[in-house]
Design a protein around this motif. Structure first.
Motif, PDB file in Angstrom:
ATOM      1  N   ARG A 119      80.999  95.779  60.543  1.00  0.00           N
ATOM      2  CA  ARG A 119      80.298  95.105  59.450  1.00  0.00           C
ATOM      3  C   ARG A 119      81.145  95.267  58.199  1.00  0.00           C
ATOM      4  O   ARG A 119      81.761  96.318  58.010  1.00  0.00           O
ATOM      5  CB  ARG A 119      78.910  95.715  59.246  1.00  0.00           C
ATOM      6  CG  ARG A 119      77.983  95.422  60.435  1.00  0.00           C
ATOM      7  CD  ARG A 119      76.711  96.235  60.367  1.00  0.00           C
ATOM      8  NE  ARG A 119      75.833  95.885  59.257  1.00  0.00           N
ATOM      9  CZ  ARG A 119      75.050  94.813  59.239  1.00  0.00           C
ATOM     10  NH1 ARG A 119      75.040  93.990  60.259  1.00  0.00           N
ATOM     11  NH2 ARG A 119      74.277  94.564  58.208  1.00  0.00           N
ATOM     12  N   THR A 120      81.196  94.223  57.404  1.00  0.00           N
ATOM     13  CA  THR A 120      82.029  94.291  56.203  1.00  0.00           C
ATOM     14  C   THR A 120      81.350  95.142  55.130  1.00  0.00           C
ATOM     15  O   THR A 120      80.156  95.416  55.214  1.00  0.00           O
ATOM     16  CB  THR A 120      82.270  92.891  55.602  1.00  0.00           C
ATOM     17  OG1 THR A 120      81.023  92.373  55.121  1.00  0.00           O
ATOM     18  CG2 THR A 120      82.867  91.935  56.630  1.00  0.00           C
ATOM     19  N   ALA A 121      82.132  95.510  54.140  1.00  0.00           N
ATOM     20  CA  ALA A 121      81.554  96.023  52.901  1.00  0.00           C
ATOM     21  C   ALA A 121      80.849  94.841  52.216  1.00  0.00           C
ATOM     22  O   ALA A 121      81.141  93.678  52.530  1.00  0.00           O
ATOM     23  CB  ALA A 121      82.667  96.576  52.021  1.00  0.00           C
ATOM     24  N   PRO A 122      79.921  95.120  51.304  1.00  0.00           N
ATOM     25  CA  PRO A 122      79.288  94.020  50.567  1.00  0.00           C
ATOM     26  C   PRO A 122      80.364  93.154  49.908  1.00  0.00           C
ATOM     27  O   PRO A 122      81.298  93.675  49.298  1.00  0.00           O
ATOM     28  CB  PRO A 122      78.421  94.725  49.524  1.00  0.00           C
ATOM     29  CG  PRO A 122      78.173  96.084  50.102  1.00  0.00           C
ATOM     30  CD  PRO A 122      79.404  96.438  50.888  1.00  0.00           C
ATOM     31  N   GLN A 123      80.211  91.827  50.050  1.00  0.00           N
ATOM     32  CA  GLN A 123      81.236  90.908  49.566  1.00  0.00           C
ATOM     33  C   GLN A 123      80.811  90.266  48.250  1.00  0.00           C
ATOM     34  O   GLN A 123      79.854  89.480  48.222  1.00  0.00           O
ATOM     35  CB  GLN A 123      81.488  89.818  50.624  1.00  0.00           C
ATOM     36  CG  GLN A 123      82.044  90.357  51.921  1.00  0.00           C
ATOM     37  CD  GLN A 123      83.406  90.994  51.741  1.00  0.00           C
ATOM     38  OE1 GLN A 123      84.345  90.355  51.277  1.00  0.00           O
ATOM     39  NE2 GLN A 123      83.512  92.277  52.081  1.00  0.00           N
ATOM     40  N   PRO A 124      81.512  90.597  47.166  1.00  0.00           N
ATOM     41  CA  PRO A 124      81.095  90.088  45.853  1.00  0.00           C
ATOM     42  C   PRO A 124      81.053  88.566  45.793  1.00  0.00           C
ATOM     43  O   PRO A 124      80.237  87.995  45.066  1.00  0.00           O
ATOM     44  CB  PRO A 124      82.144  90.647  44.889  1.00  0.00           C
ATOM     45  CG  PRO A 124      83.181  91.317  45.714  1.00  0.00           C
ATOM     46  CD  PRO A 124      82.649  91.507  47.098  1.00  0.00           C
ATOM     47  N   ARG A 158      76.639  90.015  50.146  1.00  0.00           N
ATOM     48  CA  ARG A 158      76.142  90.124  51.516  1.00  0.00           C
ATOM     49  C   ARG A 158      77.092  90.980  52.351  1.00  0.00           C
ATOM     50  O   ARG A 158      78.300  91.026  52.103  1.00  0.00           O
ATOM     51  CB  ARG A 158      76.033  88.752  52.173  1.00  0.00           C
ATOM     52  CG  ARG A 158      74.919  87.895  51.608  1.00  0.00           C
ATOM     53  CD  ARG A 158      74.727  86.651  52.472  1.00  0.00           C
ATOM     54  NE  ARG A 158      73.741  85.763  51.886  1.00  0.00           N
ATOM     55  CZ  ARG A 158      74.051  84.749  51.070  1.00  0.00           C
ATOM     56  NH1 ARG A 158      75.309  84.493  50.775  1.00  0.00           N
ATOM     57  NH2 ARG A 158      73.103  83.996  50.554  1.00  0.00           N
ATOM     58  N   ILE A 159      76.523  91.605  53.386  1.00  0.00           N
ATOM     59  CA  ILE A 159      77.308  92.326  54.393  1.00  0.00           C
ATOM     60  C   ILE A 159      77.402  91.397  55.594  1.00  0.00           C
ATOM     61  O   ILE A 159      76.381  90.847  56.021  1.00  0.00           O
ATOM     62  CB  ILE A 159      76.610  93.652  54.753  1.00  0.00           C
ATOM     63  CG1 ILE A 159      76.679  94.599  53.550  1.00  0.00           C
ATOM     64  CG2 ILE A 159      77.216  94.276  56.005  1.00  0.00           C
ATOM     65  CD1 ILE A 159      75.854  95.853  53.693  1.00  0.00           C
ATOM     66  N   HIS A 160      78.613  91.187  56.114  1.00  0.00           N
ATOM     67  CA  HIS A 160      78.797  90.225  57.199  1.00  0.00           C
ATOM     68  C   HIS A 160      79.147  90.924  58.503  1.00  0.00           C
ATOM     69  O   HIS A 160      79.826  91.949  58.505  1.00  0.00           O
ATOM     70  CB  HIS A 160      79.918  89.241  56.844  1.00  0.00           C
ATOM     71  CG  HIS A 160      79.611  88.436  55.621  1.00  0.00           C
ATOM     72  ND1 HIS A 160      78.958  87.226  55.670  1.00  0.00           N
ATOM     73  CD2 HIS A 160      79.835  88.687  54.302  1.00  0.00           C
ATOM     74  CE1 HIS A 160      78.808  86.759  54.444  1.00  0.00           C
ATOM     75  NE2 HIS A 160      79.323  87.629  53.598  1.00  0.00           N
ATOM     76  N   GLU A 161      78.684  90.328  59.606  1.00  0.00           N
ATOM     77  CA  GLU A 161      79.100  90.788  60.934  1.00  0.00           C
ATOM     78  C   GLU A 161      80.590  90.500  61.079  1.00  0.00           C
ATOM     79  O   GLU A 161      81.063  89.443  60.656  1.00  0.00           O
ATOM     80  CB  GLU A 161      78.359  90.010  62.031  1.00  0.00           C
ATOM     81  CG  GLU A 161      76.841  89.954  61.880  1.00  0.00           C
ATOM     82  CD  GLU A 161      76.198  91.280  62.214  1.00  0.00           C
ATOM     83  OE1 GLU A 161      76.856  92.125  62.850  1.00  0.00           O
ATOM     84  OE2 GLU A 161      75.040  91.484  61.798  1.00  0.00           O
ATOM     85  N   TRP A 162      81.333  91.408  61.702  1.00  0.00           N
ATOM     86  CA  TRP A 162      82.779  91.217  61.858  1.00  0.00           C
ATOM     87  C   TRP A 162      83.164  91.571  63.299  1.00  0.00           C
ATOM     88  O   TRP A 162      83.593  92.678  63.594  1.00  0.00           O
ATOM     89  CB  TRP A 162      83.536  92.091  60.847  1.00  0.00           C
ATOM     90  CG  TRP A 162      84.919  91.581  60.603  1.00  0.00           C
ATOM     91  CD1 TRP A 162      86.076  92.045  61.160  1.00  0.00           C
ATOM     92  CD2 TRP A 162      85.301  90.503  59.743  1.00  0.00           C
ATOM     93  NE1 TRP A 162      87.144  91.314  60.704  1.00  0.00           N
ATOM     94  CE2 TRP A 162      86.699  90.370  59.835  1.00  0.00           C
ATOM     95  CE3 TRP A 162      84.576  89.632  58.916  1.00  0.00           C
ATOM     96  CZ2 TRP A 162      87.398  89.396  59.122  1.00  0.00           C
ATOM     97  CZ3 TRP A 162      85.285  88.676  58.222  1.00  0.00           C
ATOM     98  CH2 TRP A 162      86.672  88.568  58.327  1.00  0.00           C
ATOM     99  N   PRO A 163      82.925  90.630  64.232  1.00  0.00           N
ATOM    100  CA  PRO A 163      83.201  90.949  65.636  1.00  0.00           C
ATOM    101  C   PRO A 163      84.685  91.139  65.915  1.00  0.00           C
ATOM    102  O   PRO A 163      85.515  90.497  65.268  1.00  0.00           O
ATOM    103  CB  PRO A 163      82.664  89.719  66.384  1.00  0.00           C
ATOM    104  CG  PRO A 163      82.516  88.646  65.378  1.00  0.00           C
ATOM    105  CD  PRO A 163      82.427  89.274  64.026  1.00  0.00           C
ATOM    106  N   ARG A 164      84.995  92.005  66.853  1.00  0.00           N
ATOM    107  CA  ARG A 164      86.376  92.260  67.316  1.00  0.00           C
ATOM    108  C   ARG A 164      86.271  92.739  68.757  1.00  0.00           C
ATOM    109  O   ARG A 164      85.482  93.627  69.066  1.00  0.00           O
ATOM    110  CB  ARG A 164      87.049  93.388  66.511  1.00  0.00           C
ATOM    111  CG  ARG A 164      87.419  93.017  65.102  1.00  0.00           C
ATOM    112  CD  ARG A 164      88.801  92.404  65.016  1.00  0.00           C
ATOM    113  NE  ARG A 164      88.767  91.005  64.704  1.00  0.00           N
ATOM    114  CZ  ARG A 164      89.824  90.210  64.674  1.00  0.00           C
ATOM    115  NH1 ARG A 164      91.006  90.674  64.942  1.00  0.00           N
ATOM    116  NH2 ARG A 164      89.700  88.949  64.394  1.00  0.00           N
TER     117      ARG A 164
END
Ligand code: FAD
Length: 194
Positions: A63-68, A73-79
């Protein structure tokens, strides 16, 4: 303990290709270490399921850090955490990139890193069967498929609308020209994720 000439950490898109290429030399002992599992979930192979397989056991599911710039928002970051890496989760779109994308590489590493310098490698690496072109390869290991009859009416309407507005319709978005509309080339063969 095994002896390896080369040890590769991570059997993802890059690690798997490097391991495969290096082990063509039978005298080279190649070790490949992967943190994840074998890709034995049949849903991985099904292109239509690509949006449904994120978050399963073979996804690192960051999950990302909050994105200004997206209202914090915090985004899902699949890998991918699986042999095949993120190529087992990805959307299968095959886009070489615009020639300009390679200019910083050429400036840093010389002409062989330019789009023209890399083109022979792109051609060698792909198995593209939609049509023959000097910029496309037929005999490589990476299946590249250009949808035709399967292109949905919505996408056809989108392309037609672009044309009506003066946006170019491209026959091949992997031959240098990228501004325009076209069906997307995909790493799919015989209905399965490549
Ligand atoms: C949802 C999604 C959609 C995408 N869509 C597209 C697309 O349509 N077209 C496109 O071109 N690209 C797409 N991408 C991007 C593409 O998948 C990646 O750029 C590419 O797979 C990255 O390759 P890689 O070898 O660098 O990493 P990965 O393929 O992610 O491989 C890294 C591997 O290393 C392993 N690993 C990590 N740490 C360790 C460790 N300490 N020990 C052992 N193993 C370890 C991981 O488990 C993984 O298997 C998408 C990616 C995602 C996630």
């Amino acid at each position: 303990m095994s002896h390896f000439d080369v040890l590769i950490i991570g059997a993802g898109s890059a690690g798997s290709v490097i391991a495969s290429r290096l082990s063509e030399d039978r005298s080279c002992q190649v070790g490949l270490i992967e943190a994840g599992v074998m890709p034995d979930d049949p849903d991985i192979a099904d292109p239509l399921k690509w949006t449904m397989i994120q978050g399963r056991a073979y996804d690192w599911a960051y999950r990302t850090a909050p994105q200004p710039f997206t209202a914090n928002r915090i985004h899902e970051w699949p890998r991918g955490k699986v042999v095949g890496g993120s190529s087992c989760l990805h959307a299968m779109a095959y886009v070489r990139g615009h020639p300009d994308d390679f200019e910083p590489w050429a400036q840093a590493g010389g002409e062989r890193w330019s789009y023209q310098g890399l083109l022979p490698g792109f051609i060698r690496s792909e198995a593209f069967t939609a049509f023959d072109a000097p910029t496309r390869g037929r005999n490589g290991p990476l299946d590249v498929y250009l949808p035709d009859a399967e292109v949905s009416p919505v996408v056809r309407a989108y392309i037609a609308a672009g044309r009506a507005m003066g946006v170019a319709t491209l026959t091949d978005h992997n031959s240098g020209e990228l501004v325009g509309t076209s069906p997307n080339s995909l790493n799919i063969r015989d209905g399965k994720r490549a």
